[in-house]
Scaffold this motif. Structure first.
Motif, short mmCIF file in Angstrom:
data_model
loop_
_atom_site.label_atom_id
_atom_site.label_comp_id
_atom_site.label_asym_id
_atom_site.label_seq_id
_atom_site.Cartn_x
_atom_site.Cartn_y
_atom_site.Cartn_z
N VAL A 1 39.67 31.51 41.17
CA VAL A 1 38.35 32.04 41.84
C VAL A 1 38.21 33.45 41.78
N ALA A 2 38.94 33.88 42.88
CA ALA A 2 38.78 35.38 43.24
C ALA A 2 39.52 36.30 42.17
N GLY A 3 40.39 36.12 41.62
CA GLY A 3 41.03 36.93 40.30
C GLY A 3 40.19 36.95 39.20
N VAL A 4 40.02 35.85 38.70
CA VAL A 4 39.38 35.81 37.57
C VAL A 4 37.91 36.34 37.55
N GLN A 5 37.18 36.04 38.85
CA GLN A 5 35.86 36.47 38.84
C GLN A 5 35.78 38.04 39.14
N ALA A 6 36.47 38.25 39.87
CA ALA A 6 36.58 39.81 40.49
C ALA A 6 36.89 40.60 39.21
N CYS A 7 37.84 40.33 38.34
CA CYS A 7 37.98 41.13 37.44
C CYS A 7 37.11 41.15 36.32
N TYR A 8 36.60 39.87 36.09
CA TYR A 8 35.58 39.78 34.89
C TYR A 8 34.11 40.65 35.41
N PHE A 9 33.60 40.26 36.67
CA PHE A 9 32.49 41.07 37.06
C PHE A 9 32.65 42.45 37.02
N ALA A 10 33.92 43.14 37.37
CA ALA A 10 34.05 44.44 37.41
C ALA A 10 34.12 45.19 36.21
N ALA A 11 34.74 44.20 35.06
CA ALA A 11 34.68 44.67 33.79
C ALA A 11 33.21 44.82 33.26
N LEU A 12 32.36 43.91 33.69
CA LEU A 12 31.05 43.80 33.28
C LEU A 12 30.28 45.21 33.55
N SER A 13 30.70 45.64 34.66
CA SER A 13 30.23 47.09 35.20
C SER A 13 30.65 48.24 34.20
N ARG A 14 31.25 48.08 33.21
CA ARG A 14 32.15 48.92 32.35
C ARG A 14 31.71 48.79 30.92
N ILE A 15 31.72 47.56 30.42
CA ILE A 15 31.93 47.17 29.01
C ILE A 15 30.85 46.05 28.88
N PRO A 16 30.25 45.94 27.60
CA PRO A 16 29.64 44.79 27.47
C PRO A 16 29.84 43.49 27.53
N VAL A 17 28.93 42.47 27.98
CA VAL A 17 29.29 41.15 28.43
C VAL A 17 30.29 40.34 27.28
N GLY A 18 29.76 40.44 26.07
CA GLY A 18 30.43 39.72 25.08
C GLY A 18 32.05 40.48 24.87
N VAL A 19 32.05 41.67 24.81
CA VAL A 19 33.42 42.28 24.66
C VAL A 19 34.20 41.65 26.15
N ALA A 20 33.77 41.78 27.31
CA ALA A 20 34.47 41.34 28.26
C ALA A 20 35.10 39.87 28.40
N LEU A 21 34.01 38.95 27.87
CA LEU A 21 34.61 37.70 27.68
C LEU A 21 35.26 37.41 26.63
N LEU A 22 35.29 38.03 25.61
CA LEU A 22 36.03 37.69 24.35
C LEU A 22 37.42 38.22 24.50
N ILE A 23 37.73 39.35 25.47
CA ILE A 23 39.16 39.49 25.92
C ILE A 23 39.90 38.39 26.85
N GLU A 24 38.65 38.11 27.72
CA GLU A 24 39.19 37.02 28.74
C GLU A 24 39.61 35.84 27.97
#
Length: 334
Positions: free
Chosen positions: A87-110
């Motif tokens: 919950v905390a780790g996945v969402q915090a890292c993912y949403f923080a990544a969204l502020s810097r890189i495109p949504v598709g790129v962030a999710l593909l790396i995830e």
């Protein structure tokens, strides 16, 4: 991503319903990024968006937590790990990544997570890994190189890429904890109860980290810009809480109970595709041709790696799930 169970559910009725639920879960999860990014761009800190998401979903799931309160005594470590990582780790890292890189790129790396799970299987659990699984890891790594365009000298924000990779690592913990949670057979903890307490624990941790009392609450009273379209910020938040979290988790769990974990996991991989398409349509984020090809390769590699993971307790590499089919056949015969 749906919570895995260790039950062999192949052969159960309702496979069509299970596939529909798994697809609905993938769509719901995939829509979280396109709703969160406008809120972030409107002035909310990524951690505050994560806190709002986890806290809102935890309040919705609170009745289930009360119903399964025995989990606090029987599985405290599982609940704590699930809350911190899934919950905390996945969402915090993912949403923080969204502020810097495109949504598709962030999710593909995830979605490198299914491939990274093999590292846990091979080096921590010391179980064999098939050649097909290793090939899947290589494919995923090669696809990732195309997604981030390494030939351009990592034109994307490096911190954003590291945050997305952190989300993938937290998802490894999610898979491992979900797998351990189903070891007890009939005494296995209720998945909905685990999700409810995971959200509660994650919200509590994020309260300390995000410090919501410093949040600019006025953002929620205004509208956010979604590629030129003004959308009420509260509507985006309700979507994130009710659809992209509660509905996504519940339908994911129900789908796993009607399908094998492998089938549900394959359908869940569509989340990355759905998120990329939604980001293109709603946010105007366009990926280059090499990035599209690389994303497809990442998903293919993750699928091969996940579907080739050895069965629990297997002494030999498993590539096609034959052991599960054999167990399922024996169960039907009994």
């Amino acid at each position: 991503m749906p919570v895995r169970t260790s039950q062999i559910s192949q052969g159960r009725p309702g496979k069509g319903v299970g596939l529909g639920l798994a697809l609905l879960s993938a769509v719901a999860f995939g829509g979280s990024g396109v709703a969160a990014k406008p809120l972030i761009e409107a002035g909310l800190d990524p951690l505050h968006v994560v806190w709002l998401r986890a806290t809102g979903a935890a309040l919705v799931m609170l009745p289930l937590a009360v119903r399964h309160r025995a989990l606090l005594r029987s599985r405290p470590a599982l609940l704590a790990g699930f809350g911190l990582l899934a919950v905390a780790g996945v969402q915090a890292c993912y949403f923080a990544a969204l502020s810097r890189i495109p949504v598709g790129v962030a999710l593909l790396i995830e979605y490198l997570a299914p491939a990274l799970v093999l590292g846990w299987v091979r080096f921590v659990q010391r179980r064999p890994v098939t050649r097909a699984a290793a090939f899947g890891v290589v494919l995923a790594a090669g696809g990732l190189a195309c997604v981030v365009e390494v030939w351009s000298g990592l034109s994307f924000d490096v911190l954003g890429l590291l945050l997305a990779l952190g989300a993938a690592c937290c998802q490894v913990g999610y898979f491992v904890l979900s797998d351990q949670g189903g070891d007890a057979g009939d005494a296995a903890p209720n998945p909905l109860g685990v999700i409810a307490y995971g959200l509660l624990i994650g919200a509590a941790v994020l309260t300390v980290v995000a410090r919501p009392w410093s949040m600019d609450w006025s953002v929620l009273a205004h509208s956010a810009d979604m590629n030129g379209t003004s959308v009420p910020a509260v509507a985006l938040l309700l979507w994130i809480v009710l659809v992209a979290t509660v509905l996504a988790y519940v339908t994911g769990v129900l789908s796993v109970r009607r399908l094998s974990p492998q089938v549900a996991g394959v359908v869940a991989c569509l989340e990355a595709v759905i998120a990329t398409v939604l980001a293109w349509v709603l946010l105007g984020e366009r990926l280059s041709a090499p990035q599209v090809v690389g994303g497809a390769v990442v998903l293919l590699g993750a699928f091969i790696a996940q579907s080739s993971t050895p069965s629990k307790g297997s002494a030999e590499p498993v590539a096609s799930g034959g052991a599960e089919r054999e167990l399922s056949a024996r169960g039907r015969a009994a």
